[in-house]
Design a protein around this motif. Structure first.
Motif, mmCIF file in Angstrom:
data_model
loop_
_atom_site.group_PDB
_atom_site.id
_atom_site.type_symbol
_atom_site.label_atom_id
_atom_site.label_comp_id
_atom_site.label_asym_id
_atom_site.label_seq_id
_atom_site.Cartn_x
_atom_site.Cartn_y
_atom_site.Cartn_z
ATOM 1 N N SER A 1 0.940 -1.298 0.052
ATOM 2 C CA SER A 1 -0.011 -0.194 -0.078
ATOM 3 C C SER A 1 0.954 1.298 -0.077
ATOM 4 O O SER A 1 0.334 2.277 0.340
ATOM 5 N N ILE A 2 2.164 1.084 -0.173
ATOM 6 C CA ILE A 2 3.043 2.259 -0.195
ATOM 7 C C ILE A 2 2.839 2.915 -1.700
ATOM 8 O O ILE A 2 2.887 2.478 -2.566
ATOM 9 N N SER A 3 2.573 4.343 -1.472
ATOM 10 C CA SER A 3 2.421 5.081 -2.730
ATOM 11 C C SER A 3 3.419 6.204 -2.784
ATOM 12 O O SER A 3 4.572 6.282 -1.757
ATOM 13 N N LEU A 4 3.487 6.998 -3.804
ATOM 14 C CA LEU A 4 4.827 7.945 -3.912
ATOM 15 C C LEU A 4 4.552 9.113 -3.045
ATOM 16 O O LEU A 4 3.461 9.147 -2.449
ATOM 17 N N LEU A 5 5.594 9.790 -3.018
ATOM 18 C CA LEU A 5 5.764 11.257 -2.373
ATOM 19 C C LEU A 5 4.642 12.226 -3.086
ATOM 20 O O LEU A 5 4.671 12.010 -4.209
ATOM 21 N N PRO B 1 17.193 12.509 7.357
ATOM 22 C CA PRO B 1 15.653 12.388 7.175
ATOM 23 C C PRO B 1 15.248 11.214 6.398
ATOM 24 O O PRO B 1 15.951 10.860 5.220
ATOM 25 N N GLU B 2 14.096 10.673 6.816
ATOM 26 C CA GLU B 2 13.869 9.446 5.796
ATOM 27 C C GLU B 2 13.231 9.765 4.514
ATOM 28 O O GLU B 2 13.721 8.945 3.505
ATOM 29 N N ILE B 3 12.940 11.100 4.248
ATOM 30 C CA ILE B 3 12.552 11.469 2.832
ATOM 31 C C ILE B 3 13.674 11.362 2.007
ATOM 32 O O ILE B 3 13.585 11.394 0.750
ATOM 33 N N PHE B 4 15.056 11.557 2.482
ATOM 34 C CA PHE B 4 15.992 11.581 1.443
ATOM 35 C C PHE B 4 16.424 10.514 0.690
ATOM 36 O O PHE B 4 17.095 10.525 -0.045
ATOM 37 N N LYS C 1 9.813 18.083 -3.337
ATOM 38 C CA LYS C 1 10.614 19.448 -3.254
ATOM 39 C C LYS C 1 11.381 19.518 -2.352
ATOM 40 O O LYS C 1 12.444 20.351 -2.352
ATOM 41 N N LEU C 2 11.420 18.862 -1.232
ATOM 42 C CA LEU C 2 12.310 19.069 -0.096
ATOM 43 C C LEU C 2 13.478 18.258 -0.108
ATOM 44 O O LEU C 2 14.464 18.356 0.534
ATOM 45 N N ILE C 3 13.640 17.431 -1.359
ATOM 46 C CA ILE C 3 14.893 16.509 -1.348
ATOM 47 C C ILE C 3 15.770 17.205 -2.160
ATOM 48 O O ILE C 3 15.485 17.672 -3.499
ATOM 49 N N PRO C 4 16.886 17.610 -1.851
ATOM 50 C CA PRO C 4 18.036 18.228 -2.600
ATOM 51 C C PRO C 4 18.257 17.731 -3.878
ATOM 52 O O PRO C 4 18.547 18.525 -5.063
#
Length: 381
Positions: free
Chosen positions: A78-82, A199-202, A88-91
């Protein structure tokens, strides 16, 4: 010439054809015998791990071109995209978007999806680049094939295949993605990320895939069962190449199928790379082949004449010969012996024939294309 050779060439479990997609002959024959209309097609660079999805297992969005919202109902993930704001927060994603000079309507989360290869964690269609890579290979095969066929209409099918592979093969796209676009792969472990307070998002800003282990470490023995092997394993070249194909597919989708935008992008990043097509030729019995080509075009057989020489009695003689067809000079070559110069003149004449390039060519996808003349081919094959 190429019209008589529109068939697929099977090399290393991959089908490469003039058209973007071509059917397998055996599969079609079986389907016709079974009165079935469910034809299966092989894309030019579609990997064997890419399986077809039944439409009944897909939940389709209202807008059929909104490929980001296609979901696989049969998948347990059930994992979806950001979201685009989160991407936009990922450099690294923002830098890649600017480095490729992508249009403003190209979402940042599509880049995230393009860098996410299928894994056990990201097996849902909405969270990996599996379908995007298939579409991208389809697009690349079409535009690269039409460019080569239009600019070099006399290329033999084997040389055409090699030239296509030189432009959009796995290793070519790997070099483009890693060394030109600066895409990095995620090599850090979860422990390293935890210790570095990343950060996990990176983690979505780098290429992520399951690495195929072919050469284990020294004094380490690898035991595996092919039946139980992970179907998502990819080599480094395959993973990088799929990311490039996915980015191009995303550009095609979000440009509203604008041919000019996608063609300019492919010209700037793919076709701008220099490929030495002349080096792909290797002739056996070049004299006989040249004689057949001249005969099929109602020209006189080749005759090699000595033009000049120097140092015949020395240890380093040089002979310059010319290959003539009647009074027409086809090529000149030099060598340390008459035999060497003769063979080189045949090879140069053959390359001049096969690498013929029309002036002011227009591609079939260009506006105002009215067709082009292609010679009838080599009758002796």
């Amino acid at each position: 010439m190429l019209a008589s050779n529109r068939s697929s060439i099977h090399i290393a479990k991959r089908f490469i054809s003039i058209s973007p997609a071509i059917s397998k002959i055996n599969t079609i024959n079986n389907n016709l015998n079974n009165n079935s209309v469910n034809h299966k097609f092989k894309f030019s660079y579609e990997n064997a791990k890419n399986k077809q999805i039944n439409q009944n297992n897909l939940s389709l969005p209202e807008n059929k071109l909104d490929f980001l919202n296609y979901n696989n109902n049969s998948s347990s993930s059930s994992i979806s995209l950001l979201s685009n704001d989160e991407a936009k927060l990922i450099p690294s994603i923002v830098a890649l978007h600017a480095r490729l000079n992508l249009p403003k309507n190209y979402p940042f989360n599509t880049l995230v999806k393009s860098l996410t290869c299928p894994t056990n964690e990201f097996s849902n269609l909405s969270s990996n680049n599996q379908q995007l890579s298939i579409l991208g290979s389809h697009i690349l095969s079409f535009y690269i094939s039409e460019y080569l066929m239009t600019n070099y209409p006399r290329l033999p099918i084997s040389i055409l295949k090699s030239a296509i592979d030189s432009y959009i093969g796995d290793f070519s796209l790997y070099d483009l993605a890693k060394n030109n676009w600066g895409i990095e792969e995620d090599l850090t472990s979860k422990l390293d990320k935890y210790l570095s307070n990343e950060p996990e998002i990176f983690k979505f800003g780098k290429l992520r895939y399951i690495r195929k282990v072919t050469n284990p470490e020294i004094n380490v023995t690898k035991y595996s069962n092919d039946q139980n092997s992970n179907t998502f394993e990819l080599s480094k070249a395959e993973a990088y190449a799929n990311s490039v194909r996915s980015i191009i597919a995303g550009l095609y989708i979000h440009s509203n199928n604008n041919d000019l935008i996608i063609k300019n992008f492919i010209n700037n990043h793919i076709l701008s790379r220099q490929i030495d097509i002349e080096s792909l030729f290797q002739f056996k019995e070049s004299g006989k082949l040249l004689s057949k080509i001249l005969k099929s075009n109602n020209l006189q057989p080749p005759v090699v004449k000595l033009i000049s020489e120097t140092g015949r009695l020395s240890s380093t003689p040089v002979y310059v010969v010319g290959c003539f067809s009647g009074e027409n000079l086809l090529s000149t070559a030099e060598g340390c012996s008459l035999r060497e110069a003769r063979i080189k003149s045949f090879n140069k004449a053959l390359k001049a024939w096969y690498l013929y390039k029309p002036l002011d060519t227009k591609l079939p996808s260009d506006e105002g294309f009215n067709g082009m003349f292609v010679d009838q081919g080599e009758k002796f094959y």
